[in-house]
Enzyme design. Sequence first.
Site, PDB file in Angstrom:
ATOM      1  N   ASP A  17      56.014  34.910  52.209  1.00  9.66           N
ATOM      2  CA  ASP A  17      55.409  34.439  53.462  1.00  9.66           C
ATOM      3  C   ASP A  17      55.727  32.981  53.732  1.00  9.66           C
ATOM      4  O   ASP A  17      55.682  32.516  54.866  1.00  9.66           O
ATOM      5  CB  ASP A  17      53.901  34.664  53.436  1.00  9.66           C
ATOM      6  CG  ASP A  17      53.610  36.131  53.606  1.00  9.66           C
ATOM      7  OD1 ASP A  17      53.749  36.874  52.608  1.00  9.66           O
ATOM      8  OD2 ASP A  17      53.329  36.553  54.740  1.00  9.66           O
TER       9      ASP A  17
ATOM     10  N   ASN B 280      53.485  34.632  48.348  1.00  6.70           N
ATOM     11  CA  ASN B 280      53.624  36.024  48.805  1.00  6.70           C
ATOM     12  C   ASN B 280      52.317  36.761  48.515  1.00  6.70           C
ATOM     13  O   ASN B 280      51.361  36.184  47.982  1.00  6.70           O
ATOM     14  CB  ASN B 280      54.821  36.702  48.111  1.00  6.70           C
ATOM     15  CG  ASN B 280      55.188  38.030  48.763  1.00  6.70           C
ATOM     16  OD1 ASN B 280      55.327  38.104  49.983  1.00  6.70           O
ATOM     17  ND2 ASN B 280      55.348  39.071  47.966  1.00  6.70           N
ATOM     18  N   LYS B 281      52.290  38.012  48.861  1.00  4.92           N
ATOM     19  CA  LYS B 281      51.077  38.830  48.744  1.00  4.92           C
ATOM     20  C   LYS B 281      50.430  38.703  47.359  1.00  4.92           C
ATOM     21  O   LYS B 281      51.124  38.670  46.342  1.00  4.92           O
ATOM     22  CB  LYS B 281      51.457  40.287  49.042  1.00  4.92           C
ATOM     23  CG  LYS B 281      50.334  41.296  48.983  1.00  4.92           C
ATOM     24  CD  LYS B 281      49.183  40.937  49.905  1.00  4.92           C
ATOM     25  CE  LYS B 281      49.596  40.813  51.358  1.00  4.92           C
ATOM     26  NZ  LYS B 281      48.542  40.197  52.213  1.00  4.92           N
TER      27      LYS B 281
ATOM     28  N   ARG C 219      52.523  42.934  60.942  1.00  3.64           N
ATOM     29  CA  ARG C 219      52.306  42.045  59.804  1.00  3.64           C
ATOM     30  C   ARG C 219      53.645  41.877  59.094  1.00  3.64           C
ATOM     31  O   ARG C 219      54.629  42.533  59.434  1.00  3.64           O
ATOM     32  CB  ARG C 219      51.169  42.505  58.875  1.00  3.64           C
ATOM     33  CG  ARG C 219      50.760  43.924  58.884  1.00  3.64           C
ATOM     34  CD  ARG C 219      51.704  44.877  58.222  1.00  3.64           C
ATOM     35  NE  ARG C 219      52.187  44.320  56.989  1.00  3.64           N
ATOM     36  CZ  ARG C 219      53.405  44.424  56.521  1.00  3.64           C
ATOM     37  NH1 ARG C 219      54.322  45.117  57.170  1.00  3.64           N
ATOM     38  NH2 ARG C 219      53.775  43.874  55.386  1.00  3.64           N
ATOM     39  N   GLY C 220      53.655  40.986  58.115  1.00  2.00           N
ATOM     40  CA  GLY C 220      54.932  40.621  57.512  1.00  2.00           C
ATOM     41  C   GLY C 220      55.431  39.367  58.222  1.00  2.00           C
ATOM     42  O   GLY C 220      55.416  39.298  59.451  1.00  2.00           O
ATOM     43  N   ALA C 221      55.850  38.391  57.422  1.00  2.00           N
ATOM     44  CA  ALA C 221      56.107  37.061  57.979  1.00  2.00           C
ATOM     45  C   ALA C 221      57.076  37.044  59.177  1.00  2.00           C
ATOM     46  O   ALA C 221      56.741  36.501  60.241  1.00  2.00           O
ATOM     47  CB  ALA C 221      56.598  36.143  56.864  1.00  2.00           C
TER      48      ALA C 221
HETATM   49  O1  MRU Z   1      49.439  40.510  54.749  1.00  2.00           O
HETATM   50  P1  MRU Z   1      50.821  40.957  55.124  1.00  2.00           P
HETATM   51  O2  MRU Z   1      50.969  42.432  55.123  1.00  2.00           O
HETATM   52  O3  MRU Z   1      51.317  40.313  56.385  1.00  2.00           O
HETATM   53  O4  MRU Z   1      51.714  40.396  53.920  1.00  2.00           O
HETATM   54  C1  MRU Z   1      53.099  40.629  53.939  1.00  2.00           C
HETATM   55  C2  MRU Z   1      53.785  40.114  52.742  1.00  2.00           C
HETATM   56  O5  MRU Z   1      53.191  39.547  51.858  1.00  2.00           O
HETATM   57  C3  MRU Z   1      55.269  40.257  52.701  1.00  2.00           C
HETATM   58  O6  MRU Z   1      55.734  40.379  51.389  1.00  2.00           O
HETATM   59  C4  MRU Z   1      55.924  39.018  53.320  1.00  2.00           C
HETATM   60  O7  MRU Z   1      55.371  38.728  54.568  1.00  2.00           O
HETATM   61  C5  MRU Z   1      57.384  39.186  53.453  1.00  2.00           C
HETATM   62  S1  MRU Z   1      57.823  40.214  54.832  1.00  2.00           S
HETATM   63  C6  MRU Z   1      59.478  40.291  54.952  1.00  2.00           C
END
Ligand code: MRU
Length: 358
Positions: free
Chosen positions: A242, A252-253, A52-54
């Site tokens: 994201d 973002n989250k 996970r993470g963009a």
């Molecule tokens: O739901 P996730 O864990 O994929 O969410 C991740 C985030 O919101 C991060 O802050 C974002 O992807 C940036 S990762 C460098």
Amino acid sequence: MTAAEHLYTIQLLGTGEDVRILDQVFLPHALEFRDLKTCEEAAEAIAVMRVRGAPLIGATAAAGLALAARVDASDEALAAAAAMLRATRPTAVNLGWALDRSMKHLLETPVEDRTRVAYQEAAAIIREDAMANEAIGQQGMELIRQLSQAKGGQPVNILTHCNAGWLATTHLGTATAPIYLAHREGIPIHVWVDETRPRSQGAALTAWELHRGGVPCTVIADNAGGLLMQRGQVDMVITGADRVAANGDVCNKIGTYLKALAARESEVPFCVAVPTSTIDADMPDGGAIPIEEREEREVLTATGLAGDGTVQTVVTAAEGVPGCNLAFDITPAELVTVLITECGLIKPGHAGDLVVSD
Ligand code: MRU
């Protein structure tokens, strides 16, 4: 260990065709790796958040497309594989970005060469993300250094939300890259880590990797940041994103927006660290960014290590009460002090200018 000694979140092994991921669903209680054998397994890994993470989602999607090409590299089969991968998660633009980039090259390539090219493309995406992490780190570290000098060498307190660390990318992370480089330089820092309910990426992932890297950090409840900012105990906020719209609105989250509002109220710089692969120049503003809505079960339960050493999920809400699980929110550009990108520090309003479409 130092930040430079982080583990690989995704690897192309053997002759470059075996895909191995760090399986994040077991963290922080167990460190496990998983070999992805098929495109379907890559799609599942993204959907259930093994990765996970963009940026990492994008890299895994590119690798998934390469796994699909190994089976059938025809136009139709690749289009179906790309559609399956694209449908896994809607918000992080890096997913579509990586798929579009790989598909463009693949469709220009004779069928017999496509598997090789698909792996090359996945490897390039992994490599370029690592380079972007490094450049973001250098840019952001200078901001931390300035704050440190202004504080006469007292620790700089940085608040972060969710996980935009090395676990979310292919190298140093985005939000954490400046933190790791500052720590390596000997600049005194301390990180407030938002727990990040309901999936607890802050407590389970960010705090795990910072602690492992020797960076002083403290986990806080998601609602604690406002008070800490009022008390002057936060010098800057750094989050990832994201998707960033052309006007600089940041997706973002969930919970990021509230931190940005509190930061403005307390005059705390609110910085967003992003590679340009996360900027969506086709999205004029944040209003149309698709917001992922996940299963209500995630907000109605909590998961952790029980006294007997097993990982257990318990129900936290009254039986029958519905839950709403919006996974991301939009922070308007005017609340963002600066975007920290591999191309430099930029004002959010100029986000769209950084993306050159081919
Ligand atoms: O739901 P996730 O864990 O994929 O969410 C991740 C985030 O919101 C991060 O802050 C974002 O992807 C940036 S990762 C460098």
